[in-house]
Design a protein around this motif. Structure first.
Motif, PDB file in Angstrom:
ATOM      1  N   LEU A  13      95.442  67.500  49.868  1.00 29.64           N
ATOM      2  CA  LEU A  13      96.541  67.496  48.896  1.00 29.64           C
ATOM      3  C   LEU A  13      97.855  67.065  49.577  1.00 29.64           C
ATOM      4  CD1 LEU A  13      95.817  70.683  46.713  1.00 29.64           C
ATOM      5  CD2 LEU A  13      94.985  68.350  46.404  1.00 29.64           C
ATOM      6  N   TYR A  14      98.982  67.671  49.169  1.00 27.92           N
ATOM      7  CA  TYR A  14     100.277  67.222  49.687  1.00 27.92           C
ATOM      8  C   TYR A  14     100.464  67.551  51.163  1.00 27.92           C
ATOM      9  CZ  TYR A  14     105.343  66.638  50.126  1.00 27.92           C
ATOM     10  OH  TYR A  14     106.592  66.246  50.540  1.00 27.92           O
ATOM     11  N   TRP A  15      99.752  68.573  51.661  1.00 27.20           N
ATOM     12  CA  TRP A  15      99.933  68.976  53.058  1.00 27.20           C
ATOM     13  C   TRP A  15      99.660  67.819  54.010  1.00 27.20           C
ATOM     14  CZ3 TRP A  15     102.280  73.485  53.252  1.00 27.20           C
ATOM     15  CH2 TRP A  15     102.040  74.436  52.242  1.00 27.20           C
ATOM     16  N   GLY A  16      98.802  66.905  53.644  1.00 23.63           N
ATOM     17  CA  GLY A  16      98.423  65.823  54.542  1.00 23.63           C
ATOM     18  C   GLY A  16      99.453  64.717  54.663  1.00 23.63           C
ATOM     19  N   SER A  22     107.864  62.400  50.217  1.00 25.69           N
ATOM     20  CA  SER A  22     108.251  63.452  49.280  1.00 25.69           C
ATOM     21  C   SER A  22     107.204  63.528  48.178  1.00 25.69           C
ATOM     22  CB  SER A  22     109.618  63.150  48.665  1.00 25.69           C
ATOM     23  OG  SER A  22     109.539  61.992  47.844  1.00 25.69           O
ATOM     24  N   ILE A  23     107.171  64.659  47.482  1.00 22.58           N
ATOM     25  CA  ILE A  23     106.255  64.776  46.347  1.00 22.58           C
ATOM     26  C   ILE A  23     106.570  63.694  45.309  1.00 22.58           C
ATOM     27  CG2 ILE A  23     105.684  66.209  44.348  1.00 22.58           C
ATOM     28  CD1 ILE A  23     105.776  68.631  46.168  1.00 22.58           C
ATOM     29  N   ASN A  29      99.658  59.698  43.046  1.00 24.01           N
ATOM     30  CA  ASN A  29      98.434  59.959  43.806  1.00 24.01           C
ATOM     31  C   ASN A  29      98.028  61.418  43.746  1.00 24.01           C
ATOM     32  OD1 ASN A  29      99.653  57.408  45.148  1.00 24.01           O
ATOM     33  ND2 ASN A  29      97.558  57.477  45.938  1.00 24.01           N
ATOM     34  N   LEU A  30      99.016  62.313  43.886  1.00 24.07           N
ATOM     35  CA  LEU A  30      98.727  63.747  43.902  1.00 24.07           C
ATOM     36  C   LEU A  30      98.287  64.234  42.529  1.00 24.07           C
ATOM     37  CD1 LEU A  30     101.758  64.840  46.103  1.00 24.07           C
ATOM     38  CD2 LEU A  30      99.366  64.661  46.829  1.00 24.07           C
ATOM     39  N   PHE A 282      92.698  57.821  46.253  1.00 25.06           N
ATOM     40  CA  PHE A 282      92.161  57.352  44.978  1.00 25.06           C
ATOM     41  C   PHE A 282      92.919  57.907  43.781  1.00 25.06           C
ATOM     42  CE2 PHE A 282      87.487  56.081  45.993  1.00 25.06           C
ATOM     43  CZ  PHE A 282      87.920  55.354  47.097  1.00 25.06           C
ATOM     44  N   GLY A 283      93.972  58.719  44.034  1.00 24.64           N
ATOM     45  CA  GLY A 283      94.695  59.349  42.928  1.00 24.64           C
ATOM     46  C   GLY A 283      95.449  58.366  42.058  1.00 24.64           C
ATOM     47  N   ALA A 284      95.893  57.254  42.643  1.00 21.36           N
ATOM     48  CA  ALA A 284      96.493  56.148  41.897  1.00 21.36           C
ATOM     49  C   ALA A 284      95.478  55.004  41.847  1.00 21.36           C
ATOM     50  CB  ALA A 284      97.784  55.691  42.559  1.00 21.36           C
ATOM     51  N   ASN A 285      95.569  54.179  40.824  1.00 17.91           N
ATOM     52  CA  ASN A 285      94.587  53.099  40.637  1.00 17.91           C
ATOM     53  C   ASN A 285      93.159  53.660  40.706  1.00 17.91           C
ATOM     54  OD1 ASN A 285      96.566  50.847  40.616  1.00 17.91           O
ATOM     55  ND2 ASN A 285      96.840  51.386  42.778  1.00 17.91           N
ATOM     56  N   THR A 286      92.978  54.805  40.083  1.00 16.55           N
ATOM     57  CA  THR A 286      91.722  55.535  40.222  1.00 16.55           C
ATOM     58  C   THR A 286      90.524  54.724  39.749  1.00 16.55           C
ATOM     59  OG1 THR A 286      92.892  57.635  39.962  1.00 16.55           O
ATOM     60  CG2 THR A 286      90.513  57.656  39.606  1.00 16.55           C
ATOM     61  N   ALA A 287      90.627  54.080  38.617  1.00 18.65           N
ATOM     62  CA  ALA A 287      89.495  53.317  38.090  1.00 18.65           C
ATOM     63  C   ALA A 287      89.089  52.199  39.050  1.00 18.65           C
ATOM     64  CB  ALA A 287      89.838  52.745  36.720  1.00 18.65           C
TER      65      ALA A 287
END
Length: 329
Positions: A13-16, A22-23, A29-30, A282-287
């Motif tokens: 998640l965001y920790w990485g 920034s969030i 993606n998140l 893969f959170g963005a452009n997931t398809a």
């Protein structure tokens, strides 16, 4: 012996990315990561692919209060304090009622419900093993906390992935001490050598990017006999599955061909090919990203039918290596 197709994912998640983004700058993606995970699990299930989900220990907790009650006694003292997830935890308060960025115990449970999916560890706090100021003692404490977090869910841990691929040879004895059978090492090329963040210069990053499309460094497939020589077992990376990029879209065919040729080398030579990425990639452009993954997994299906290639997660590979190691003794 048939070739082996291994997949590992760095679930963080965001920790990485917290020390680099920034969030707000990475929110798409998140926000899309959970849907991407569900899509990956469905594809793994459809193609009978086993995978290791190297999961950050922080993610096992439901909120920040529960996490703070389970921190290790020894914390890393990075020279660059912004690297510390513990410092971030101390300095930030957030709404835990609806937090898609920091905790995901429900996703851990979802993953473990699928056949062939292994929960590994990515350390407790996204611990950086090559950064100035951290110590072996702090690493041991961090890793013990990660194992305790997994045990609280009834999950034994056999596999580890070092955050930012900062594998530290001096720390391998701690893995063996704590019962971790294997880890993901780095490719054998100068620009994949483990480095701290200060050493990740433009030439190194550009070389890795170019190598994703053009064969600069070889296939990075591995003889199992070599992996079995010493514990904990090094199951090295072969290829990072880069996410879709609009600016690099014309090169998509090269990216896939690079992966497939290495897979073919492993399948025909009885060697191991190890593919990895982060679910948040893969959170963005997931398809588009899932479509690319589906093509890779479909090619694995062809290699399985044609050459008998097997899909094994890291823990399963370690079991195989343990038998080989005993035979080498």
């Amino acid at each position: 012996m048939p070739g082996i197709f291994t997949v590992s994912l760095d679930l963080e998640l965001y920790w990485g990315v917290r020390d680099a983004r920034s969030i707000a700058s990475y929110e798409s993606n998140l926000r899309g990561e959970r849907d991407a995970i569900r899509g990956m699990l469905q594809l793994f299930d459809e193609h009978a692919v086993h995978a290791t989900w190297a999961t950050l220990g922080f993610l096992f907790y439901k909120d920040a209060d529960e996490l703070r009650r389970n921190l290790p006694e020894v914390l890393p003292d990075y020279r660059r304090q912004q690297l510390s997830s513990y410092r971030y935890l101390q300095e930030h308060a957030w709404n835990t009622a609806d937090d898609p960025y920091h905790f995901a115990p429900e996703m851990v449970e979802l993953i473990r419900d699928y056949d062939g999916q292994e929960i590994g560890t990515h350390t407790f706090s996204h611990y950086y093993c090559l950064e100035d100021g951290q110590t072996l003692e702090a690493f041991r404490a961090d890793l013990k906390a990660a194992l305790a977090a997994a045990r609280s869910h009834g999950i034994p841990i056999a596999s580890l992935v070092f955050p930012r691929n900062q594998s530290n040879q001096e720390y391998l004895a701690v893995l063996d001490e704590l019962g971790i059978a294997c880890y993901r090492g780095n490719e054998n090329a100068a620009f994949y050598t483990p480095r701290n963040q200060r050493e990740q210069n433009l030439i190194v990053r550009a070389s890795r990017l170019l190598d994703s499309y053009i064969n600069l460094s070889g296939y990075h497939t591995y003889a199992l006999e070599d992996c079995a020589r010493s514990r904990p077992f090094n199951i090295p990376s072969s290829r990072f599955l880069r996410p879709y990029s609009r600016s690099l879209a014309p090169l998509e065919g090269l990216r896939l061909r690079r992966i497939k040729r290495a897979m073919l080398d492993a399948a025909t030579g009885g060697r191991l090919f190890h593919l990895w990425w982060h679910p948040h990639n893969f959170g963005a452009n997931t398809a588009r990203n899932l479509a690319c993954l589906a093509e890779v997994l479909g090619y694995y299906g062809y290699l399985r039918e044609r050459f008998g290639m097997q899909s094994l997660n890291m823990g399963e590979v370690a079991n195989l290596l343990e038998d080989m190691h005993a035979g080498q003794a």
